[in-house]
Design an enzyme around this catalytic site. Structure first.
Site, short mmCIF file in Angstrom:
data_model
loop_
_atom_site.label_atom_id
_atom_site.label_comp_id
_atom_site.label_asym_id
_atom_site.label_seq_id
_atom_site.Cartn_x
_atom_site.Cartn_y
_atom_site.Cartn_z
CE LYS A 225 -1.96 2.68 3.01
NZ LYS A 225 -2.01 3.98 2.29
CD GLU A 301 12.34 3.87 9.48
OE1 GLU A 301 12.18 4.80 10.32
OE2 GLU A 301 12.37 4.03 8.27
CB CYS A 335 11.88 8.84 10.36
SG CYS A 335 12.89 7.66 9.45
CD GLU A 432 9.24 11.91 13.37
OE1 GLU A 432 10.15 11.40 12.72
OE2 GLU A 432 8.20 11.29 13.66
CG PHE A 434 8.45 14.39 9.34
CD1 PHE A 434 9.37 13.54 9.93
CD2 PHE A 434 7.92 14.02 8.12
CE1 PHE A 434 9.75 12.36 9.32
CE2 PHE A 434 8.29 12.85 7.49
CZ PHE A 434 9.22 12.01 8.09
#
Length: 534
Positions: A225, A301, A335, A432, A434
């Site tokens: 996906k 992950e 990440c 995070e 990002f």
């Protein structure tokens, strides 16, 4: 995850020419609007590629979604439509899993010699190399990353990963074991079956290679996906896989949303294995769905808040450049980004001034224009989230050295942003983000920075910059992270394993370790009658 391979500060693999800054900044909560630019406000450049594949790939054929629905994939430079893509849901996942199951149980893929599987993977890598420019253009268009980054860094690593796993295909074997008695004992390393895989939007092609490469090398079949933000490049390269001779049903690709297609894949009773790259929050949901269905094993992950530690003996100019690359690469959408920059108090002030100057030189603009270092964020949701964190940093008392606002008036561009005087409990230091937001913290000694670095719930990666071997050894062993880069960052060789501690995930990807994710170990014990020896 980032894909950049920085092997030397003097000769990085991706180093576009920089335009000189004409902006100046000083003071708390000051916004800078004059960055080096590459005409981000001009008419967007037309990408050098045509959109050929927007349907689902099931059993070797491109087909519409069972519902007939589509969803838009947008150009992050403008927010305008690139293409309408088939929107898969639970019924399409069922069709894809059925095709993958039949291909595994009855088809030739796990039954052909490992050498033949290897040859197909190598032919695929050759075809990707032949079509590298079109594939890189799709990746840059759909994601917003610089085209030069895609062509110079990511496509070569994608090709290398498939050639690496092609080399492993005929070297997977078990052991002969000495038992305490008259028995012949051997272990078989068998393919696990149908692998369900979910990849993120920040590095669509690289994550495709990290998951598909080892899964196919081991003889499995796959239902993949894609992220709804970036579905195009995976569909393009899947076409090349079938040109290379991959049998129908071995690789199936369903584009769609997490709560529908993703949840159906994770819950499916006929999927034998899951692998996911994405946020920690989503990873928890996937683990739950896997446990509630058939208790399928899961490789994760997940997120990170990686420390980048600049010690007192550092060459500050080199440390600034490496810390800048560690954070801002791929618009900060990595990440493992070095998103907590810890700088020793003796060099802190010098580092701040030079980090600010480097951010002001960063070239922001259309990712298809030569020399651009930073394109737009992937979509409006990510854009808004980053700006919210920037406002949080200002409100919590950090010093905004530069940036802090959107860049231009169209698309999802954000100014390269640097904060100093950041404290550990601020959201910009714990969460995070990002995005292109560098947070710089001060530390006094090595024991303090170890404690503060490890205080995060994440443990994906870390960076250490020092000239002292003892310091490097102490930090690399003390930091609770799956990867520690010393005097480098984001070195992603195909053979180097990658994965996290703590809430950054389970298992490892890349290298020989990744093969274990897609194999079952079977012990075969045969009684020996009157053996000549034991």
């Amino acid at each position: 995850m980032a894909a950049r391979r920085i092997t030397s500060l003097l000769s990085p693999s991706y180093a576009p020419a920089l335009l000189r800054s004409i902006g100046h900044c000083s003071g708390k909560s000051t916004s800078i609007t004059r960055f080096s630019t590459a005409a981000a406000l001009e008419e967007p450049i037309t990408p050098p590629v045509n959109i050929e594949h927007t349907k689902l790939l099931i059993n070797g054929q491109f087909v519409d979604a069972a519902s007939g629905k589509t969803f838009p994939t947008l150009d992050p430079r403008t927010g305008l439509l690139i293409a309408d893509v088939a929107e898969g849901d639970a019924e399409d996942i069922n069709r894809a899993v059925s095709a993958a199951r039949k291909a595994f149980d009855e088809g030739p893929w796990p039954r052909m010699t490992a050498y033949e599987r290897s040859r197909i993977l190598l032919r695929f890598a050759d075809l990707v190399e032949k079509h590298a420019e079109e594939i890189a253009a799709l990746e840059a268009w759909d994601n917003g990353k610089p085209y030069e980054q895609a062509t110079g860094d990511e496509i070569p690593l994608f090709i290398r990963l498939f050639r690496y796993y092609a080399g492993w295909a005929d070297k997977i074997h078990g052991l002969t074991i000495q038992a305490d008695g008259p028995h012949q004992v051997q272990t078989l390393h068998e393919p696990i079956g149908v692998a369900g895989q979910i990849i993120p939007w920040n590095f669509p092609l690289l994550m495709f290679s990290w998951k598909i490469g080892p899964a196919l090398a081991c003889g499995n079949t796959v239902v993949l996906k894609t992220a709804e933000q970036t579905p195009l490049s995976a569909l393009y390269v899947a076409k090349l896989f079938h040109e290379a001779g991959l049998p129908p049903g071995v690789l199936n690709i369903v584009s769609g949303y997490g709560p529908t297609a993703g949840a159906a894949l994770c819950s499916h009773m006929d999927v034998d294995k899951l692998s996911f790259t994405g946020s920690t929050e989503t990873g928890k949901i996937i683990l739950e769905l896997a446990a509630r269905s058939n208790l399928k094993p899961v490789t994760l992950e997940l997120g990170g808040k990686s420390p980048f530690i600049v010690c007192e003996d550092a060459n500050v100019d080199e440390a600034v450049e490496l810390a800048h690359a560690a954070l801002f690469y791929n618009q900060g959408q990595c990440c493992c980004a070095g998103s907590r920059t810890f700088v020793h108090e003796r060099v802190y002030d010098e580092f701040i001034e030079k980090a600010k100057a480097r951010a002001l030189k960063r070239v922001v603009g259309d990712p298809f224009q030569k020399g651009v270092e930073q394109g737009p964020q992937v979509d409006s949701e990510q854009f808004d989230k980053i700006l919210k964190y920037i406002r949080s940093g200002i409100d919590s008392g950090a010093t905004l050295e530069t940036g802090g606002q959107r860049f231009g008036s169209n698309g999802y561009y954000i100014q390269p942003t640097v904060f100093s005087n950041v404290q550990d409990d601020m959201l910009i230091a714990t969460d995070e983000i990002f995005g292109p937001v560098q947070t710089i913290l001060k530390f006094k000694d090595i024991n303090e920075v170890i404690r503060r670095s490890n205080a995060s719930p994440y443990g994906l990666a870390a960076g250490v910059f020092t000239q002292n071997l003892d310091t490097a050894n102490t930090l690399s062993r003390a930091l609770k992270a799956g990867t520690v880069w010393v005097n480098c960052f984001d070195v992603f060789d195909a053979a180097i394993p990658f994965g996290g501690y703590k809430m950054s995930g389970h298992g490892r990807e890349k290298g020989v370790y990744s093969l274990n994710n897609y194999l079952q170990v079977k012990a075969v014990v045969t009684r020996l009658k009157n053996p000549a020896w034991l």
